[in-house]
Design an enzyme around this catalytic site. Structure first.
Site, PDB file in Angstrom:
ATOM      1  N   GLY A 102       0.803  -1.218   0.000  1.00 45.57           N
ATOM      2  CA  GLY A 102       0.000   0.000   0.000  1.00 45.57           C
ATOM      3  C   GLY A 102       0.838   1.272   0.000  1.00 45.57           C
ATOM      4  O   GLY A 102       0.507   2.246  -0.678  1.00 45.57           O
ATOM      5  N   THR A 103       1.913   1.262   0.750  1.00 45.10           N
ATOM      6  CA  THR A 103       2.753   2.462   0.836  1.00 45.10           C
ATOM      7  C   THR A 103       3.330   2.806  -0.531  1.00 45.10           C
ATOM      8  O   THR A 103       3.279   3.957  -0.971  1.00 45.10           O
ATOM      9  CB  THR A 103       3.891   2.233   1.856  1.00 45.10           C
ATOM     10  OG1 THR A 103       3.298   1.942   3.127  1.00 45.10           O
ATOM     11  CG2 THR A 103       4.771   3.456   1.982  1.00 45.10           C
ATOM     12  N   ASN A 149      -8.215   4.150   8.009  1.00 42.94           N
ATOM     13  CA  ASN A 149      -7.612   3.040   8.740  1.00 42.94           C
ATOM     14  C   ASN A 149      -7.774   3.147  10.253  1.00 42.94           C
ATOM     15  O   ASN A 149      -7.755   2.152  10.955  1.00 42.94           O
ATOM     16  CB  ASN A 149      -6.125   2.910   8.404  1.00 42.94           C
ATOM     17  CG  ASN A 149      -5.403   4.223   8.461  1.00 42.94           C
ATOM     18  OD1 ASN A 149      -5.761   5.162   7.743  1.00 42.94           O
ATOM     19  ND2 ASN A 149      -4.396   4.330   9.298  1.00 42.94           N
ATOM     20  N   GLY A 198      -1.944  -6.456  -0.037  1.00 40.69           N
ATOM     21  CA  GLY A 198      -2.298  -7.866   0.182  1.00 40.69           C
ATOM     22  C   GLY A 198      -2.545  -8.256   1.630  1.00 40.69           C
ATOM     23  O   GLY A 198      -3.458  -9.033   1.924  1.00 40.69           O
ATOM     24  N   THR A 228      12.115  -7.499 -10.671  1.00 40.43           N
ATOM     25  CA  THR A 228      11.619  -8.866 -10.875  1.00 40.43           C
ATOM     26  C   THR A 228      10.366  -9.091 -10.036  1.00 40.43           C
ATOM     27  O   THR A 228      10.348  -8.784  -8.840  1.00 40.43           O
ATOM     28  CB  THR A 228      12.717  -9.882 -10.474  1.00 40.43           C
ATOM     29  OG1 THR A 228      13.851  -9.611 -11.287  1.00 40.43           O
ATOM     30  CG2 THR A 228      12.250 -11.315 -10.668  1.00 40.43           C
ATOM     31  N   CYS A 267       3.971   6.330  19.215  1.00 47.38           N
ATOM     32  CA  CYS A 267       4.940   6.576  20.280  1.00 47.38           C
ATOM     33  C   CYS A 267       6.260   6.969  19.642  1.00 47.38           C
ATOM     34  O   CYS A 267       6.948   6.150  19.063  1.00 47.38           O
ATOM     35  CB  CYS A 267       5.117   5.322  21.125  1.00 47.38           C
ATOM     36  SG  CYS A 267       6.092   5.610  22.585  1.00 47.38           S
TER      37      CYS A 267
HETATM   38  C1  LIG Z   1      -5.156   3.279   4.581  1.00 47.31           C
HETATM   39  C2  LIG Z   1      -3.781   2.689   4.429  1.00 47.31           C
HETATM   40  N1  LIG Z   1      -3.005   3.058   3.408  1.00 47.31           N
HETATM   41  C3  LIG Z   1      -1.780   2.552   3.234  1.00 47.31           C
HETATM   42  C4  LIG Z   1      -1.242   1.643   4.106  1.00 47.31           C
HETATM   43  C5  LIG Z   1       0.120   1.081   3.870  1.00 47.31           C
HETATM   44  O1  LIG Z   1       0.036  -0.236   3.403  1.00 47.31           O
HETATM   45  P1  LIG Z   1       1.284  -1.240   3.492  1.00 47.31           P
HETATM   46  O2  LIG Z   1       1.318  -1.712   4.910  1.00 47.31           O
HETATM   47  O3  LIG Z   1       0.962  -2.337   2.552  1.00 47.31           O
HETATM   48  O4  LIG Z   1       2.498  -0.486   3.087  1.00 47.31           O
HETATM   49  C6  LIG Z   1      -2.005   1.232   5.212  1.00 47.31           C
HETATM   50  C7  LIG Z   1      -1.451   0.311   6.206  1.00 47.31           C
HETATM   51  O5  LIG Z   1      -1.833   0.269   7.339  1.00 47.31           O
HETATM   52  C8  LIG Z   1      -3.315   1.769   5.365  1.00 47.31           C
HETATM   53  O6  LIG Z   1      -4.089   1.407   6.392  1.00 47.31           O
END
Ligand SMILES: Cc1ncc(COP(=O)(O)O)c(C=O)c1O
Length: 437
Positions: free
Chosen positions: A113-114, A193, A248, A285, A373
């Site tokens: 996600g990041t 989140n 994932g 890859t 923290c």
């Molecule tokens: C809303 C949201 N975006 C992005 C991320 C980042 O995802 P990843 O942990 O796969 O890098 C998270 C992870 O907690 C998330 O909750």
């Protein structure tokens, strides 16, 4: 037997000391858990942190296993071994595209996600640099989005951090009004989140499209759907988005693998270049086993979305009802109805989040708090601050995120521990007093 209060007093004393004071005196490696104890500890826990990560589904693991050993090819190799991996990759892409209702070639596999968030925002902003340098994102976005925006800000972009309402909702009208003649990217998360609030993405996408047409310019609409997968509709046509991020490990798949949907024709410059994999949009890859796992997990999540949502929603509503009726002076964070079925988030007056987590953990319950923290001090969650909450109240937040394996009995246990824990913590001396004990 030590009481919860005495254990907590000790725990609070430890966390509230400065960095220097808590530096371990033993060598670091001695503090590591032995591998054989890790599973045992985890298995004994009741797990309520599914927004943090989810346990991988056994069926997903089974689908992945051959690709670590027997089917180890590199998908870029021309020989048969490589082409087996290529075929598996193609099938996985097709399965993901099926869930997203998009073309296969619009699916780009990433490391999570990041990366997807960073690549979407920066990739589109750089590609459209000549047409403007203004990006809009909600103030409540994940740091993967907010920090990507900060990088752009350091490089001369103007960033609008859009306010959210008291429940964390983004108003489509506000998005429309924020768009200017230099806007190139809008990034609004699908579901938050921390507090689980669900944004009206189809309406926001429509507002972006309408304004883009009026201004006769290209504006890319991205959504971070990392927390939405498994609970909400991921059909990118219905959502009307140009880009969408997934990860994932948030839907019972593996960690370190994600998806970035990029609609055909959307301007995009890759952040990672090299061998030209993923149609030049993400070199490196391919993580075949991870991608196979992600595709299998996404299909399972989609197939069981309704039943898992209902299961979690029932548990969620019971927790919320019980906390409100049994614990005085608490605030439910997030929207009362427009929230993820698995999300519970409360702030408790007069208590900080960290001791609550430690207290629950001592009783074998894993949950989470929005507070980070850092350097020994508790930073209140930027999401709760964006809702207009005071820093003190925001420090006392607890996030419980449910999963398909949680049971009513686990919820009973959580409630009985939490009710007495909050009561005990409220009777303890203040954090600084406790640290002096
Ligand atoms: C809303 C949201 N975006 C992005 C991320 C980042 O995802 P990843 O942990 O796969 O890098 C998270 C992870 O907690 C998330 O909750």
């Amino acid at each position: 037997m030590p009481t919860v209060a005495s254990l907590l007093r000790h725990a609070i004393a430890v966390v509230s000391r400065s960095d220097a004071q808590i530096r371990p005196t033993r060598p670091r490696r001695m503090l590591k858990c032995r591998p054989d104890t890790v599973g045992m500890t985890t298995q004994n826990h009741i797990y309520f942190d599914h927004a943090g990560t989810t346990p991988m589904d056994e069926r997903v693991l089974e689908a992945m296993l051959p690709y670590f050993t027997r089917l180890y090819g590199n998908a870029s190799s021309v020989h048969t071994v490589g082409q087996e991996a290529r075929h598996a990759l193609d099938v996985a892409r097709e399965r993901v595209a099926g869930v997203l209702n998009c073309r296969n070639r619009e699916v780009v596999f990433t490391s999570g996600g990041t990366e997807s968030d960073n690549a979407a925002i920066q990739g589109a902003a750089y590609a459209l640099e000549q047409t403007g340098k203004h990006v809009i994102a909600a103030a409540s976005e994940h740091h993967a989005v907010l920090h990507a925006c900060e990088v752009l800000e350091d490089r001369g972009w103007r960033i609008t951090r859009l306010p959210v309402d008291d429940y964390g909702l983004v108003d489509p009208r506000r998005v429309y009004d924020a768009i200017t003649e230099t806007t190139t990217v809008v990034s609004i998360m699908y579901a938050n989140n921390e507090i689980g609030t669900i944004n009206p993405i189809p309406e926001i996408s429509a507002a972006v499209k309408q304004r883009a047409q009026e201004l006769d310019r290209t504006i890319v609409m991205h959504t971070d759907a990392v927390q939405a997968a498994g609970f909400l509709d991921l059909d990118v046509r219905r959502l009307g988005v140009d880009m969408m991020s997934l990860s994932g490990h948030k839907f019972y798949g593996p960690k370190g693998v994600g998806v970035l949907f990029i609609r055909r024709g959307v301007p995009y410059l890759p952040l990672i270049t090299g061998g030209g994999q993923e149609r030049e949009r993400r070199s490196g890859t391919e993580n075949i086993a991870g991608i196979i796992g992600l595709a299998a997990a996404l299909e399972l999540a989609e197939a069981h979305r309704d039943e898992v949502s209902e299961h979690c929603r029932n548990l969620r509503d019971r927790i919320i009802h019980e906390i409100v009726s049994r614990i005085p002076n608490c605030v439910l964070n997030g929207h009362p109805t427009e929230r993820l079925p698995n999300n519970v988030n409360f702030s408790f007056e007069g208590v900080e989040g960290e001791p609550i987590l430690l207290g629950l953990d001592l009783q074998g319950i894993a949950a989470s708090s929005g507070s980070a923290c850092s350097s020994g001090s508790l930073e209140p969650s930027h999401v709760l601050l964006a809702l207009g909450q005071t820093a003190d109240l925001a420090r006392g937040s607890l996030r419980i995120t449910l999963g398909k394996q949680n049971t009513d009995a686990e919820v009973d246990r959580l409630l009985s521990v939490l009710v007495s824990l909050i009561d005990e913590l409220r009777q303890l001396p203040t954090l600084s007093g406790a640290a002096d004990d």
